[in-house]
Design a protein around this motif. Structure first.
Motif, short mmCIF file in Angstrom:
data_model
loop_
_atom_site.label_atom_id
_atom_site.label_comp_id
_atom_site.label_asym_id
_atom_site.label_seq_id
_atom_site.Cartn_x
_atom_site.Cartn_y
_atom_site.Cartn_z
N GLU A 40 0.82 -1.21 0.00
CA GLU A 40 0.00 0.00 0.00
C GLU A 40 0.86 1.26 0.00
N TYR A 41 1.88 1.30 0.85
CA TYR A 41 2.68 2.51 1.01
C TYR A 41 4.00 2.47 0.25
N GLY A 42 4.45 1.31 -0.17
CA GLY A 42 5.73 1.21 -0.88
C GLY A 42 6.94 1.37 0.03
N LEU A 43 6.77 1.06 1.30
CA LEU A 43 7.85 1.16 2.29
C LEU A 43 8.01 -0.17 3.01
N VAL A 121 8.31 8.16 0.38
CA VAL A 121 7.99 7.59 -0.93
C VAL A 121 8.58 8.44 -2.04
N MET A 122 8.51 9.76 -1.88
CA MET A 122 9.09 10.67 -2.89
C MET A 122 10.60 10.49 -2.96
N LYS A 123 11.24 10.33 -1.80
CA LYS A 123 12.69 10.15 -1.75
C LYS A 123 13.09 8.85 -2.46
N ILE A 124 12.31 7.79 -2.25
CA ILE A 124 12.59 6.51 -2.92
C ILE A 124 12.40 6.66 -4.42
N SER A 127 15.36 8.45 -5.97
CA SER A 127 16.59 7.66 -6.02
C SER A 127 16.55 6.59 -7.13
N GLU A 128 15.33 6.18 -7.52
CA GLU A 128 15.20 5.18 -8.58
C GLU A 128 15.40 5.79 -9.96
N GLU A 129 15.18 7.09 -10.10
CA GLU A 129 15.32 7.75 -11.39
C GLU A 129 16.75 7.91 -11.82
#
Length: 129
Positions: A40-43, A121-124, A127-129
């Protein structure tokens, strides 16, 4: 900002944890999220907070679910309403549990926590980009 290299010797690592200021212990109170919450949250983990519903994964109270009554930042321990022991004089006392032995099942969401989750979530995503 340069990250400090942590010592490898177990004795020094234990000393760091013991001598750390209370505000630095907050990130040591991270607790794993349930599979559904992870999706749900991606964490993977969040800091435990009063009012959260957690499941004990290890120890005497394994597979017990309970609400977080108190979080002790100084000793890095969490107290639950269902994890209690009766003392010799008959008093019911909450047993301290280390957050690494817990799994968050349901979150107590308020505005501050929603912002924290959004920020993580924004920080993750960045970092993936």
């Amino acid at each position: 900002m340069v990250k400090k290299v942590s010592p490898k010797a177990p004795k020094k690592q234990r000393k760091q944890v013991h001598a750390a200021p209370v505000h630095a212990n907050k990130k040591r109170l991270n607790c794993r999220l349930d599979e559904f919450l992870q999706e749900e949250y991606g964490l993977r983990s969040l800091v435990v907070k009063e009012g959260d519903l957690v499941k004990i994964m290890r120890g005497q109270f394994r597979d017990t679910e309970g609400k977080v009554v108190r979080v002790d930042y100084a000793d890095i321990r969490v107290f639950l309403d269902n994890a209690t022991v009766t003392k010799a004089d008959g008093k019911e006392v909450n047993v301290p549990v280390h957050p690494s032995n817990l799994m968050l099942v349901k979150l107590e969401l308020d505005d501050e926590r929603k912002k924290l989750i959004e920020r993580k979530v924004m920080k993750i995503a960045e970092s993936e980009e």
